[in-house]
Scaffold this motif. Structure first.
Motif, PDB file in Angstrom:
ATOM      1  N   ALA A   1       4.025  16.388   0.134  1.00 49.42           N
ATOM      2  CA  ALA A   1       3.268  16.394  -1.102  1.00 49.42           C
ATOM      3  C   ALA A   1       4.185  16.838  -2.226  1.00 49.42           C
ATOM      4  O   ALA A   1       5.182  17.527  -1.990  1.00 49.42           O
ATOM      5  CB  ALA A   1       2.071  17.336  -0.995  1.00 49.42           C
ATOM      6  N   GLU A   3       3.801  17.924  -6.620  1.00 49.07           N
ATOM      7  CA  GLU A   3       2.908  18.068  -7.767  1.00 49.07           C
ATOM      8  C   GLU A   3       3.608  18.799  -8.897  1.00 49.07           C
ATOM      9  O   GLU A   3       4.588  19.518  -8.683  1.00 49.07           O
ATOM     10  CB  GLU A   3       1.637  18.812  -7.364  1.00 49.07           C
ATOM     11  N   ARG A  30      11.874  17.884 -12.366  1.00 51.24           N
ATOM     12  CA  ARG A  30      10.778  17.209 -13.074  1.00 51.24           C
ATOM     13  C   ARG A  30      11.270  16.193 -14.107  1.00 51.24           C
ATOM     14  O   ARG A  30      10.631  15.171 -14.326  1.00 51.24           O
ATOM     15  CB  ARG A  30       9.885  18.244 -13.741  1.00 51.24           C
ATOM     16  N   TYR A  33      12.231  12.998 -11.705  1.00 53.58           N
ATOM     17  CA  TYR A  33      11.312  12.431 -10.717  1.00 53.58           C
ATOM     18  C   TYR A  33       9.868  12.733 -11.065  1.00 53.58           C
ATOM     19  O   TYR A  33       9.547  13.825 -11.534  1.00 53.58           O
ATOM     20  CB  TYR A  33      11.595  13.011  -9.322  1.00 53.58           C
ATOM     21  N   GLU A  34       9.008  11.782 -10.801  1.00 52.75           N
ATOM     22  CA  GLU A  34       7.559  11.971 -10.853  1.00 52.75           C
ATOM     23  C   GLU A  34       7.104  12.335  -9.442  1.00 52.75           C
ATOM     24  O   GLU A  34       7.693  11.858  -8.457  1.00 52.75           O
ATOM     25  CB  GLU A  34       6.866  10.683 -11.306  1.00 52.75           C
ATOM     26  N   PRO A  35       6.048  13.136  -9.307  1.00 53.33           N
ATOM     27  CA  PRO A  35       5.593  13.516  -7.972  1.00 53.33           C
ATOM     28  C   PRO A  35       5.341  12.328  -7.041  1.00 53.33           C
ATOM     29  O   PRO A  35       5.716  12.377  -5.859  1.00 53.33           O
ATOM     30  CB  PRO A  35       4.298  14.295  -8.250  1.00 53.33           C
ATOM     31  N   ASP A  36       4.758  11.241  -7.553  1.00 53.10           N
ATOM     32  CA  ASP A  36       4.449  10.106  -6.671  1.00 53.10           C
ATOM     33  C   ASP A  36       5.700   9.404  -6.145  1.00 53.10           C
ATOM     34  O   ASP A  36       5.641   8.688  -5.154  1.00 53.10           O
ATOM     35  CB  ASP A  36       3.510   9.116  -7.356  1.00 53.10           C
ATOM     36  N   GLN A  37       6.863   9.625  -6.757  1.00 51.28           N
ATOM     37  CA  GLN A  37       8.116   9.057  -6.260  1.00 51.28           C
ATOM     38  C   GLN A  37       8.636   9.813  -5.038  1.00 51.28           C
ATOM     39  O   GLN A  37       9.513   9.314  -4.344  1.00 51.28           O
ATOM     40  CB  GLN A  37       9.205   9.110  -7.336  1.00 51.28           C
ATOM     41  N   VAL A  39       6.521  11.561  -2.589  1.00 52.15           N
ATOM     42  CA  VAL A  39       5.611  11.628  -1.447  1.00 52.15           C
ATOM     43  C   VAL A  39       6.066  10.641  -0.378  1.00 52.15           C
ATOM     44  O   VAL A  39       6.301   9.472  -0.658  1.00 52.15           O
ATOM     45  CB  VAL A  39       4.159  11.339  -1.881  1.00 52.15           C
ATOM     46  N   ARG A  41       8.901  10.623   1.131  1.00 48.19           N
ATOM     47  CA  ARG A  41      10.346  10.436   1.113  1.00 48.19           C
ATOM     48  C   ARG A  41      11.048  11.553   1.886  1.00 48.19           C
ATOM     49  O   ARG A  41      10.619  12.705   1.851  1.00 48.19           O
ATOM     50  CB  ARG A  41      10.800  10.457  -0.345  1.00 48.19           C
TER      51      ARG A  41
END
Length: 88
Positions: A1, A3, A30, A33-37, A39, A41
């Motif tokens: 995860a 966030e 931050r 990278y964005e958090p969704d990049q 997850v 990985r």
């Protein structure tokens, strides 16, 4: 995860599987990278550090990255690597 950390301009909170155990790692990525990049990985972390108390919580490791004037790049293992494998 992964966030965003409220009130922090540079930090992301990562929940990392280190081979049957989950650890929280705060990383100053931050801006890159964005958090969704992140997850799902695989990333390389230093897991044998003492936990460090931050304003946002306790960080239980450090994500490894390379950087230069063009940006910041997380280190990642090749295909076939599994969560919890040791770097040697």
């Amino acid at each position: 995860a992964a966030e965003f950390v409220e009130g922090a301009d540079r930090l992301l909170r990562l929940i990392v599987d280190v081979g049957g155990e989950r650890r929280t790692v705060f990383a100053g990525i931050r801006g890159s990278y964005e958090p969704d990049q992140l997850v799902g990985r695989h990333v390389v972390i230093v897991a044998n550090l003492k936990p460090k108390q931050l304003r946002s919580g306790v960080s239980e490791g450090m994500a490894l990255a390379a950087s230069d004037e063009t940006g910041l790049f997380l280190l990642a293992p090749d295909a076939g690597a599994r969560a919890g494998m040791k770097v040697s």
